[in-house]
Design an enzyme around this catalytic site. Structure first.
Site, PDB file in Angstrom:
ATOM      1  N   CYS A 183       0.735  -1.376   0.044  1.00 38.48           N
ATOM      2  CA  CYS A 183      -0.011  -0.126   0.006  1.00 38.48           C
ATOM      3  C   CYS A 183       0.674   1.240  -0.044  1.00 38.48           C
ATOM      4  O   CYS A 183       2.058   1.121  -0.272  1.00 38.48           O
ATOM      5  CB  CYS A 183      -1.065  -0.082   1.122  1.00 38.48           C
ATOM      6  SG  CYS A 183       0.056  -0.054   2.894  1.00 38.48           S
ATOM      7  N   THR A 184       0.233   2.521   0.136  1.00 39.68           N
ATOM      8  CA  THR A 184       1.130   3.585  -0.066  1.00 39.68           C
ATOM      9  C   THR A 184       2.176   3.898   0.980  1.00 39.68           C
ATOM     10  O   THR A 184       3.265   4.073   0.675  1.00 39.68           O
ATOM     11  CB  THR A 184       0.080   4.830  -0.029  1.00 39.68           C
ATOM     12  OG1 THR A 184      -0.900   4.594  -0.754  1.00 39.68           O
ATOM     13  CG2 THR A 184       0.887   6.027  -0.225  1.00 39.68           C
TER      14      THR A 184
END
Length: 304
Positions: A175-176
């Site tokens: 994810c980010t």
């Protein structure tokens, strides 16, 4: 140049509301902007400001209960990425809606950015992007599975419907910045999945550390501030934000017939009613008037 610090930390806050006033006062006093979320499970957010301001806020957070080993990721922005400071109390610092999930208990195996390429290209590994569909649309890792979820809360249902696709596979997730993977890997372990891995520091750390010539990342990484996207080396990307639907668009998308600033883009033109569009036009009118007066209109940056 503005320093941007993205951070999260899972720890037990018995009374998050008691933490909020001093933290908010310090941020505002130091000219730091952005959003910090507080919940019983910890803290999450992105802030921006001067070097001294960011250092002061990070020192304050590290002094909070259980936060001494706080980690964060830094980048820079040429213009202020946030208009104001928000410190909010939430039920979860990233919403998955699974009350039994506890990243403090156990998570998947952390994988350093330097080792990520070797893992995700192994034939027995399925790599899953845990971000929302509009984030995945502008960039992801080569070969990654896109669950096409509108929110992180949708991930458990997607897994239940699709887990048969990953029989006898090791699962690698990203994810980010890493926070969603802390929860999603804990949840998968609770579902009986044995071999679960996630990218340490998230996409942002990978783009910072892995040279572009060795990278398996394709496109840009969506970020939740006025930069909208970043690329390799965390350089600011080309994307803009449609202020009607909050999705990223490219500069050339403003030339499309569906685009009307603050009202619609090609993603959302058919998703809103004429009444919605009339309301958005009035908002844009007020933003324009505020600009003429040299004032900031907060309605123009809601959600950043």
């Amino acid at each position: 140049m503005h320093i941007v610090a993205a951070l999260y930390h899972f720890t037990r806050f018995d009374d998050p509301a008691a933490i909020k006033p001093a933290l908010a006062q310090l941020c505002c006093g130091r000219g730091v902007t952005g959003t910090l979320l507080l919940a019983r499970e910890g803290i999450n957010g992105t802030i921006a400001g001067s070097r001294a301001g960011i250092d002061a806020v990070l020192a304050h957070i590290r002094a909070l209960p259980g936060c001494a080993d706080l980690e964060w990721k830094e980048s820079t922005a040429s213009a202020p990425p946030f208009a104001r400071m928000k410190v909010r109390l939430k039920r979860e610092i990233v919403t998955m809606g699974q009350p039994d999930v506890d990243p403090k208990a156990r998570v998947g195996h952390y994988v350093d950015p330097a080792d990520w390429n070797a893992l995700i290209t192994a034939p027995d590994v399925a790599v899953i992007d845990t971000r929302n569909d509009y984030e995945v649309a502008i960039g992801t890792f080569q070969g990654a599975v896109d669950p096409q979820t509108a929110s992180f809360r949708d991930f458990p249902a997607w897994w239940e419907a699709n887990k048969h696709r990953f029989h006898n596979k090791r699962i690698a997730m990203f994810c980010t910045g890493g926070i969603r993977c802390e929860k999603s890997t804990n949840w998968l372990l609770g579902q009986g999945v044995e071999d679960v891995y996630h990218l340490k520091g998230g996409i942002l750390k990978y783009l910072e550390e892995v040279p572009e010539g060795q990278s398996t990342w394709q496109g840009e990484c969506f970020v939740f501030d006025r930069r909208v996207s970043v690329g390799h080396g965390l350089a600011e990307g080309p994307h803009l934000l449609c202020h009607a639907c909050r999705r990223p668009i490219l500069p050339e998308d403003r030339e499309r017939p569906e685009y009307e600033e603050g009202v619609a883009c090609h993603h959302c033109v058919d998703e809103t009613s004429d009444e919605d569009k009339a309301r958005f036009r009035e908002r844009q009118k007020q933003i324009a008037l505020a600009r003429e007066r040299g004032e900031a209109h907060l309605g123009g940056i809601t959600g950043l």
